[in-house]
Design a protein around this motif. Structure first.
Motif, PDB file in Angstrom:
ATOM      1  N   HIS A 231       0.896  -1.232  -0.092  1.00  0.00           N
ATOM      2  CA  HIS A 231      -0.148   0.081  -0.098  1.00  0.00           C
ATOM      3  C   HIS A 231       0.890   1.208  -0.012  1.00  0.00           C
ATOM      4  O   HIS A 231       0.552   2.231  -0.701  1.00  0.00           O
ATOM      5  N   CYS A 232       1.850   1.316   0.778  1.00  0.00           N
ATOM      6  CA  CYS A 232       2.716   2.540   0.857  1.00  0.00           C
ATOM      7  C   CYS A 232       3.921   2.509   0.089  1.00  0.00           C
ATOM      8  O   CYS A 232       4.384   3.827  -0.116  1.00  0.00           O
ATOM      9  N   LEU A 233       4.504   1.653  -0.706  1.00  0.00           N
ATOM     10  CA  LEU A 233       5.759   1.686  -1.293  1.00  0.00           C
ATOM     11  C   LEU A 233       5.404   2.224  -2.552  1.00  0.00           C
ATOM     12  O   LEU A 233       4.544   1.912  -3.318  1.00  0.00           O
ATOM     13  N   ARG A 234       6.187   3.282  -3.013  1.00  0.00           N
ATOM     14  CA  ARG A 234       5.946   3.823  -4.229  1.00  0.00           C
ATOM     15  C   ARG A 234       7.056   3.433  -5.165  1.00  0.00           C
ATOM     16  O   ARG A 234       6.617   3.284  -6.604  1.00  0.00           O
ATOM     17  N   GLY A 235       8.251   3.381  -5.023  1.00  0.00           N
ATOM     18  CA  GLY A 235       9.244   3.130  -5.842  1.00  0.00           C
ATOM     19  C   GLY A 235      10.488   2.702  -5.256  1.00  0.00           C
ATOM     20  O   GLY A 235      10.762   3.054  -4.160  1.00  0.00           O
ATOM     21  N   ILE A 236      11.112   2.006  -6.006  1.00  0.00           N
ATOM     22  CA  ILE A 236      12.705   1.502  -5.518  1.00  0.00           C
ATOM     23  C   ILE A 236      13.700   1.704  -6.694  1.00  0.00           C
ATOM     24  O   ILE A 236      13.527   1.470  -7.845  1.00  0.00           O
ATOM     25  N   VAL A 237      14.790   2.450  -6.431  1.00  0.00           N
ATOM     26  CA  VAL A 237      15.784   2.738  -7.397  1.00  0.00           C
ATOM     27  C   VAL A 237      17.074   1.998  -6.852  1.00  0.00           C
ATOM     28  O   VAL A 237      17.635   2.148  -5.856  1.00  0.00           O
ATOM     29  N   CYS A 238      17.496   0.875  -7.673  1.00  0.00           N
ATOM     30  CA  CYS A 238      18.671   0.209  -7.129  1.00  0.00           C
ATOM     31  C   CYS A 238      19.655   0.545  -8.120  1.00  0.00           C
ATOM     32  O   CYS A 238      19.665   0.543  -9.420  1.00  0.00           O
ATOM     33  N   GLN A 239      21.079   0.918  -7.445  1.00  0.00           N
ATOM     34  CA  GLN A 239      21.972   1.649  -8.403  1.00  0.00           C
ATOM     35  C   GLN A 239      23.536   0.843  -8.271  1.00  0.00           C
ATOM     36  O   GLN A 239      23.597   0.364  -6.992  1.00  0.00           O
ATOM     37  N   HIS A 240      24.004   0.974  -9.258  1.00  0.00           N
ATOM     38  CA  HIS A 240      25.430   0.300  -9.176  1.00  0.00           C
ATOM     39  C   HIS A 240      26.388   1.335  -9.844  1.00  0.00           C
ATOM     40  O   HIS A 240      26.079   1.898 -10.981  1.00  0.00           O
ATOM     41  N   LEU A 241      27.501   1.421  -9.276  1.00  0.00           N
ATOM     42  CA  LEU A 241      28.444   2.346 -10.233  1.00  0.00           C
ATOM     43  C   LEU A 241      29.576   1.423 -10.738  1.00  0.00           C
ATOM     44  O   LEU A 241      30.191   0.668  -9.970  1.00  0.00           O
ATOM     45  N   ILE A 242      29.848   1.642 -12.128  1.00  0.00           N
ATOM     46  CA  ILE A 242      30.887   0.901 -12.793  1.00  0.00           C
ATOM     47  C   ILE A 242      31.806   1.686 -13.511  1.00  0.00           C
ATOM     48  O   ILE A 242      31.471   2.709 -14.182  1.00  0.00           O
ATOM     49  N   ARG A 243      32.996   0.972 -13.410  1.00  0.00           N
ATOM     50  CA  ARG A 243      34.074   1.950 -14.035  1.00  0.00           C
ATOM     51  C   ARG A 243      33.913   2.122 -15.683  1.00  0.00           C
ATOM     52  O   ARG A 243      33.620   1.083 -16.244  1.00  0.00           O
ATOM     53  N   ARG A 244      34.222   3.154 -15.912  1.00  0.00           N
ATOM     54  CA  ARG A 244      33.884   3.671 -17.523  1.00  0.00           C
ATOM     55  C   ARG A 244      35.046   2.831 -18.257  1.00  0.00           C
ATOM     56  O   ARG A 244      36.097   2.996 -17.709  1.00  0.00           O
ATOM     57  N   SER A 245      34.629   2.330 -19.554  1.00  0.00           N
ATOM     58  CA  SER A 245      35.541   1.789 -20.437  1.00  0.00           C
ATOM     59  C   SER A 245      36.213   2.649 -21.221  1.00  0.00           C
ATOM     60  O   SER A 245      37.356   2.458 -21.974  1.00  0.00           O
ATOM     61  N   ASP A 246      35.538   3.835 -21.381  1.00  0.00           N
ATOM     62  CA  ASP A 246      35.634   4.979 -22.419  1.00  0.00           C
ATOM     63  C   ASP A 246      36.623   5.938 -21.715  1.00  0.00           C
ATOM     64  O   ASP A 246      36.691   7.239 -22.613  1.00  0.00           O
ATOM     65  N   GLY A 247      36.919   6.026 -20.514  1.00  0.00           N
ATOM     66  CA  GLY A 247      37.962   6.924 -20.038  1.00  0.00           C
ATOM     67  C   GLY A 247      37.742   6.805 -18.539  1.00  0.00           C
ATOM     68  O   GLY A 247      37.258   5.868 -17.886  1.00  0.00           O
TER      69      GLY A 247
END
Length: 335
Positions: A231-247
């Motif tokens: 009833h009360c959950l509106r959204g979840i954002v799961c995030q990962h930081l990944i090393r860039r391959s282009d710089g």
């Protein structure tokens, strides 16, 4: 120091235990020194003139004091500059319920949390209370009133500060972490009673986030809590930081879920294994899986296939997607 995810030496100078002890204790207030000596661990924040703010942790290791410091930028980045899309920006318009930002340590959860809070303060006229341990970014009031409270300095504990906030005519409560059962319980109650609660959890994807909350409660209460969440959950954002391959630097990969009727039903019945499929077909509501995000980054050569494999849920999906992209590119070249 850790720079863009990699450890690198700062200097060849060797600091002995006395040097380190003096450096760390010299950055603490008397009350903080006392707490460190009593509890053997301490989270704190310091501000160095002409240099910036830092989040610190001091602890004992083999009887000697050690310290870790994390640089905090002067300004809070916008959500778009962090790599978030319109769906996450749209979450800032939600008036009540619970929004969770999740990920492993050092994945930028706090930065996203603060960016959302600052956007709400800028775009809306409301009363915002933040409960942090420690305070990292310092907010600008914008069109709102923001009061920042630090655990251990302005309040004894998260749950008590949240209960107090409910009696302060608050609209938005930002909590740096749902660290214990009592804080989770209070957050759900606040979200159910017309407040917007934004917080973080150390989990890697949407199903594990729901599981983490349910498993924090005794078995006999989990059905009720699942109904509460639906009833009360509106959204979840799961995030990962990944090393860039282009710089240099890192890039963000995310899994975003917005709660609709089908997802609410799955949460209520604890059919959490069905959530990834519902997220995948929820593109019209702004949702996407971690695999969708990784495939997007791969298509622009921002990350390597190896890094995508390390973070994905279904590597076969990634391989098939890359094969489709390769065929499309070859077709364009032939035309």
């Amino acid at each position: 120091m850790r720079l863009h995810g990699r450890m690198a030496p700062v200097t060849e100078e060797v600091l002995d235990s006395n040097d380190v002890r003096e450096l760390i204790l010299g950055s603490l207030k008397d009350t903080q020194r006392s707490k460190l000596e009593q509890e053997w661990e301490l989270d704190f924040a310091i501000e160095v003139e002409n240099l910036g703010r830092f989040r610190g942790n001091a602890c004992f290791c083999m009887g000697r004091i050690e310290g870790n410091f994390r640089y905090i930028p002067d300004s809070i980045p916008d959500l778009a500059n962090l790599g978030h899309g319109p769906t996450v920006e749209g979450m800032c318009k939600i008036r009540d319920g619970l929004i969770l930002i999740t990920g492993v340590s050092n994945s930028g959860k706090t930065t996203t949390l603060c960016s959302m809070t600052q956007q709400i303060a800028r775009e809306r006229s409301c009363n915002i209370v933040t409960i942090e341990d420690p305070i990292e970014f310092v907010f600008q009031h914008g069109n709102s009133l923001i009061r920042q409270r630090q655990v251990g300095f302005d309040t004894h504990e998260f749950a008590r500060a949240m209960k107090s906030a409910l009696r302060q005519d608050v609209n938005v409560i930002t909590v740096s972490e749902l660290r214990d059962l009592e804080t989770m319980r209070t957050a759900l109650t606040a979200a159910e009673t017309g407040h917007l609660v934004i917080s973080t959890l150390n989990t890697t994807d949407v199903p594990s986030t729901i599981t983490r909350i349910l498993d924090s409660y005794p078995k006999e209460q989990q059905d009720y809590v699942a109904s509460q969440l639906s009833h009360c959950l509106r959204g979840i954002v799961c995030q990962h930081l990944i090393r860039r391959s282009d710089g240099e630097g890192r890039v963000m990969a995310t899994e975003v879920m917005m709660v609709n009727s089908a997802i609410a039903s799955c949460i209520r019945d604890q059919r959490l294994q069905q959530l990834p499929s519902l997220i995948q077909i929820g593109g019209r509501d702004g949702m996407h899986t971690i695999d969708d995000s990784l495939l997007h980054l791969l298509s622009y050569d921002f990350i390597t296939l190896e890094d995508a494999k390390a973070h994905c849920r279904d590597f076969t999906f990634i391989q098939m997607g890359m094969e489709k992209i390769r065929r499309e590119r070859e077709g364009v070249k032939k035309r």
